[in-house]
Design a protein around this motif. Structure first.
Motif, PDB file in Angstrom:
ATOM      1  N   HIS A 135       0.819  -1.223   0.000  1.00 31.25           N
ATOM      2  CA  HIS A 135       0.000   0.000   0.000  1.00 31.25           C
ATOM      3  C   HIS A 135       0.853   1.274   0.000  1.00 31.25           C
ATOM      4  CE1 HIS A 135      -3.598  -2.398   0.651  1.00 31.25           C
ATOM      5  NE2 HIS A 135      -2.934  -3.067   1.571  1.00 31.25           N
ATOM      6  N   GLN A 136       1.961   1.234  -0.729  1.00 25.81           N
ATOM      7  CA  GLN A 136       2.862   2.379  -0.759  1.00 25.81           C
ATOM      8  C   GLN A 136       2.517   3.324  -1.917  1.00 25.81           C
ATOM      9  OE1 GLN A 136       5.185   3.183   1.381  1.00 25.81           O
ATOM     10  NE2 GLN A 136       6.045   1.349   2.323  1.00 25.81           N
ATOM     11  N   VAL A 137       2.411   4.620  -1.585  1.00 27.19           N
ATOM     12  CA  VAL A 137       2.220   5.685  -2.569  1.00 27.19           C
ATOM     13  C   VAL A 137       3.494   6.525  -2.585  1.00 27.19           C
ATOM     14  CG1 VAL A 137       0.889   7.741  -3.194  1.00 27.19           C
ATOM     15  CG2 VAL A 137      -0.280   5.735  -2.244  1.00 27.19           C
ATOM     16  N   TYR A 138       4.040   6.753  -3.776  1.00 27.08           N
ATOM     17  CA  TYR A 138       5.257   7.534  -3.945  1.00 27.08           C
ATOM     18  C   TYR A 138       4.910   8.928  -4.465  1.00 27.08           C
ATOM     19  CZ  TYR A 138       8.116   3.313  -3.392  1.00 27.08           C
ATOM     20  OH  TYR A 138       8.737   2.190  -2.898  1.00 27.08           O
ATOM     21  N   ALA A 139       5.645   9.931  -4.003  1.00 26.06           N
ATOM     22  CA  ALA A 139       5.407  11.309  -4.433  1.00 26.06           C
ATOM     23  C   ALA A 139       6.730  12.022  -4.690  1.00 26.06           C
ATOM     24  CB  ALA A 139       4.608  12.080  -3.375  1.00 26.06           C
ATOM     25  N   TYR A 140       6.774  12.775  -5.776  1.00 22.28           N
ATOM     26  CA  TYR A 140       7.908  13.644  -6.113  1.00 22.28           C
ATOM     27  C   TYR A 140       7.455  15.065  -5.790  1.00 22.28           C
ATOM     28  CZ  TYR A 140      11.506  15.714  -9.293  1.00 22.28           C
ATOM     29  OH  TYR A 140      12.557  16.415  -9.858  1.00 22.28           O
ATOM     30  N   PHE A 141       8.220  15.772  -4.948  1.00 20.10           N
ATOM     31  CA  PHE A 141       7.757  17.096  -4.544  1.00 20.10           C
ATOM     32  C   PHE A 141       8.920  18.032  -4.230  1.00 20.10           C
ATOM     33  CE2 PHE A 141       7.844  14.352  -0.843  1.00 20.10           C
ATOM     34  CZ  PHE A 141       8.391  15.111   0.181  1.00 20.10           C
ATOM     35  N   THR A 142       8.597  19.309  -4.270  1.00 17.13           N
ATOM     36  CA  THR A 142       9.553  20.370  -3.991  1.00 17.13           C
ATOM     37  C   THR A 142       9.484  20.750  -2.522  1.00 17.13           C
ATOM     38  OG1 THR A 142       9.033  21.226  -6.196  1.00 17.13           O
ATOM     39  CG2 THR A 142      10.348  22.640  -4.764  1.00 17.13           C
ATOM     40  N   THR A 143      10.645  20.835  -1.879  1.00 16.54           N
ATOM     41  CA  THR A 143      10.735  21.312  -0.504  1.00 16.54           C
ATOM     42  C   THR A 143      11.417  22.676  -0.512  1.00 16.54           C
ATOM     43  OG1 THR A 143      12.926  20.436   0.040  1.00 16.54           O
ATOM     44  CG2 THR A 143      11.071  18.899   0.167  1.00 16.54           C
ATOM     45  N   ALA A 144      11.719  23.195   0.660  1.00 17.95           N
ATOM     46  CA  ALA A 144      12.406  24.479   0.750  1.00 17.95           C
ATOM     47  C   ALA A 144      13.829  24.406   0.230  1.00 17.95           C
ATOM     48  CB  ALA A 144      12.407  24.963   2.204  1.00 17.95           C
ATOM     49  N   SER A 145      14.389  23.180   0.122  1.00 20.94           N
ATOM     50  CA  SER A 145      15.796  23.066  -0.259  1.00 20.94           C
ATOM     51  C   SER A 145      16.060  22.237  -1.513  1.00 20.94           C
ATOM     52  CB  SER A 145      16.591  22.432   0.898  1.00 20.94           C
ATOM     53  OG  SER A 145      16.077  21.143   1.211  1.00 20.94           O
ATOM     54  N   ASP A 146      15.113  21.391  -1.929  1.00 25.18           N
ATOM     55  CA  ASP A 146      15.394  20.500  -3.060  1.00 25.18           C
ATOM     56  C   ASP A 146      14.097  19.941  -3.603  1.00 25.18           C
ATOM     57  OD1 ASP A 146      14.545  18.667  -1.151  1.00 25.18           O
ATOM     58  OD2 ASP A 146      16.374  17.441  -1.179  1.00 25.18           O
ATOM     59  N   ASN A 147      14.211  19.073  -4.605  1.00 21.87           N
ATOM     60  CA  ASN A 147      13.142  18.167  -4.991  1.00 21.87           C
ATOM     61  C   ASN A 147      13.516  16.785  -4.488  1.00 21.87           C
ATOM     62  OD1 ASN A 147      11.113  19.625  -6.748  1.00 21.87           O
ATOM     63  ND2 ASN A 147      13.005  20.146  -7.849  1.00 21.87           N
ATOM     64  N   ARG A 148      12.517  16.035  -4.045  1.00 21.88           N
ATOM     65  CA  ARG A 148      12.795  14.723  -3.477  1.00 21.88           C
ATOM     66  C   ARG A 148      11.644  13.772  -3.727  1.00 21.88           C
ATOM     67  NH1 ARG A 148      13.623  15.893   2.769  1.00 21.88           N
ATOM     68  NH2 ARG A 148      15.142  17.319   1.803  1.00 21.88           N
ATOM     69  N   ILE A 149      11.887  12.504  -3.413  1.00 23.51           N
ATOM     70  CA  ILE A 149      10.865  11.469  -3.562  1.00 23.51           C
ATOM     71  C   ILE A 149      10.666  10.798  -2.210  1.00 23.51           C
ATOM     72  CG2 ILE A 149      10.209   9.347  -4.737  1.00 23.51           C
ATOM     73  CD1 ILE A 149      12.137  10.180  -7.008  1.00 23.51           C
ATOM     74  N   ALA A 150       9.426  10.688  -1.794  1.00 24.36           N
ATOM     75  CA  ALA A 150       9.088  10.017  -0.539  1.00 24.36           C
ATOM     76  C   ALA A 150       7.972   9.018  -0.795  1.00 24.36           C
ATOM     77  CB  ALA A 150       8.663  11.022   0.528  1.00 24.36           C
ATOM     78  N   ARG A 151       7.843   8.051   0.085  1.00 24.78           N
ATOM     79  CA  ARG A 151       6.748   7.095  -0.010  1.00 24.78           C
ATOM     80  C   ARG A 151       5.975   7.094   1.298  1.00 24.78           C
ATOM     81  NH1 ARG A 151      10.473   1.582  -0.242  1.00 24.78           N
ATOM     82  NH2 ARG A 151      11.474   1.855   1.808  1.00 24.78           N
ATOM     83  N   MET A 152       4.682   6.814   1.194  1.00 27.08           N
ATOM     84  CA  MET A 152       3.788   6.834   2.343  1.00 27.08           C
ATOM     85  C   MET A 152       2.839   5.651   2.248  1.00 27.08           C
ATOM     86  SD  MET A 152       3.080  10.818   1.669  1.00 27.08           S
ATOM     87  CE  MET A 152       3.463  10.432  -0.040  1.00 27.08           C
TER      88      MET A 152
END
Length: 393
Positions: A135-152
């Motif tokens: 049940h993992q959802v991955y997201a590519y997103f912009t933070t204050a310092s970079d772009n990154r990929i996280a899963r939830m």
């Protein structure tokens, strides 16, 4: 993503959705007609073998319904097992579930750490190849310092708005900017995670193999360099891109990518590991003749004038690549026989629904098409933004 001379300022807003599947077809912007228009994962290099049954030179598109309306800054779309859609909202940082039948909307929650601005924010999303188990959802997103990929972890049994678990950052350090943040992610047939990045307006990053900007990245679901990458200790799969916006695989597991040009040519590229796609040395076709001494560049398969495309998401269906266009406000069909086009690209829905952001294939061969008129660069009409269902051939 758009060209650097444009400016996007869109205040974060809640994603308020009014949805419902219509049996009589979608209502175009301005009341126009919705009648049909006539007219491989892994590291192996693509095969040039032609397919056994090439699609016809001319295809057709029919808008058969509107699944959802009232979306705010929709960007990424992922198809869940069973056919429902997950949709990301770039400027609110939220993810929503849209039922493929009936259009019921459920808010999963917000992705922590999203810092929207310009072309950045919550961008591409994907579901794991083993979603039924993890049940993992991955997201590519912009933070204050970079772009990154996280899963939830997505737990649909929890209350609306609180269905996403704490993010587990699997990859970070992708350059960020007001423009050209890339952002499209997808799992390939090899079950590896691919990500398209941009050079953030710093053109030199695209040719710098040590930079993650202006590349296509290939990694394991845990964010590690995938076996078979050009360099064993690197996630960089290829380089020389300006701003990769679309990723799709054909039936023979070949990877295709759409890319923003600057002022002259937008591109559809057939992706091969380790290849250099030329930016900023060259733009468009004829790349093998350009660049610095001894540099070999890979030509795109198709090109468009920037006013006619400004490509975003792509999908593969019915033997063709389908490409959503932002500035061009049309859906392009590129029929393929193996690695070669059968005929010139064919445009549909030109100006009918405004800017088009994302297109994804449904299991039955139809397409889902997402508009992008609330991103600060379009002219929203009543019902924008929306998800349309298309019958294509």
């Amino acid at each position: 993503m758009q060209r650097r001379f444009q400016t996007a300022v869109l205040a974060a807003a809640s994603l308020l959705l009014a949805a419902g599947c219509t049996s009589g077809g979608a209502q175009p912007r301005g009341g126009g007609s919705s009648a049909p228009a006539e007219n491989r994962g892994g590291a192996a290099s693509p095969s040039a073998t032609a397919s056994s049954a090439a699609p016809p030179a001319k295809g057709a598109v029919q808008v058969t319904g509107t699944l959802a309306t009232g979306l705010k800054s929709p960007w990424g779309v992922a198809v869940l097992p069973g056919g429902d859609l997950l949709v990301s909202s770039r400027d609110t940082g939220k993810i929503f579930r849209v039922a493929a039948h009936g259009g019921k909307i459920t808010e999963l929650g917000s992705v922590p750490g999203v810092d929207p601005g310009g072309e950045g924010g919550l961008l591409g999303i994907a579901v794991s190849s083993t979603f039924g188990a993890d049940h993992q959802v991955y997201a590519y997103f912009t933070t204050a310092s970079d772009n990154r990929i996280a899963r939830m972890i997505y737990d649909e049994k929890r209350p609306q708005g609180n269905q996403l678990g704490a993010p587990d950052t699997i990859f970070k350090g992708i350059p960020k900017g007001q423009i050209h943040n890339g952002g499209r992610i997808a799992f390939g047939p090899d079950k590896m995670l691919y990500a398209g990045t941009g050079e953030t307006g710093d053109t030199g990053l695209a040719q710098d193999k040590q930079s993650l900007g202006g590349k296509i990245l290939r990694m394991t679901p845990d964010g590690q360099p995938a076996h078979g990458n050009p360099e064993a200790d690197s996630v960089v799969y290829d380089y020389g891109h300006r701003n990769v916006q679309g990723l799709a695989w054909d039936d023979d597991k070949r990877l295709w990518a759409s890319e923003f040009g600057q002022n002259t040519w937008d591109e559809l590229n057939l992706i091969e590991p380790g290849r250099n796609y030329g930016w900023p040395e060259v733009e468009g076709k004829g790349k093998a003749r350009g660049g610095t001494a001894g540099t070999v560049f890979t030509d795109p398969v198709e090109v468009w004038k920037t006013a006619d495309a400004s490509p975003s998401g792509i999908a593969y269906a019915k033997g063709s690549i389908w490409m959503a266009s932002l500035r061009g406000e049309r859906l392009w069909r590129i029929p393929l026989n193996g690695t070669k086009p059968v005929a010139a690209p064919q445009a549909f829905l030109e100006g009918t629904y405004g800017r088009l952001r994302t297109v994804v294939a449904a299991d039955d061969g139809a397409l889902w098409l997402v508009t992008s008129n609330t991103d600060g660069r379009g002219t929203p009409h009543k019902g924008d933004d929306r998800i349309l269902r298309l019958k294509v051939s």
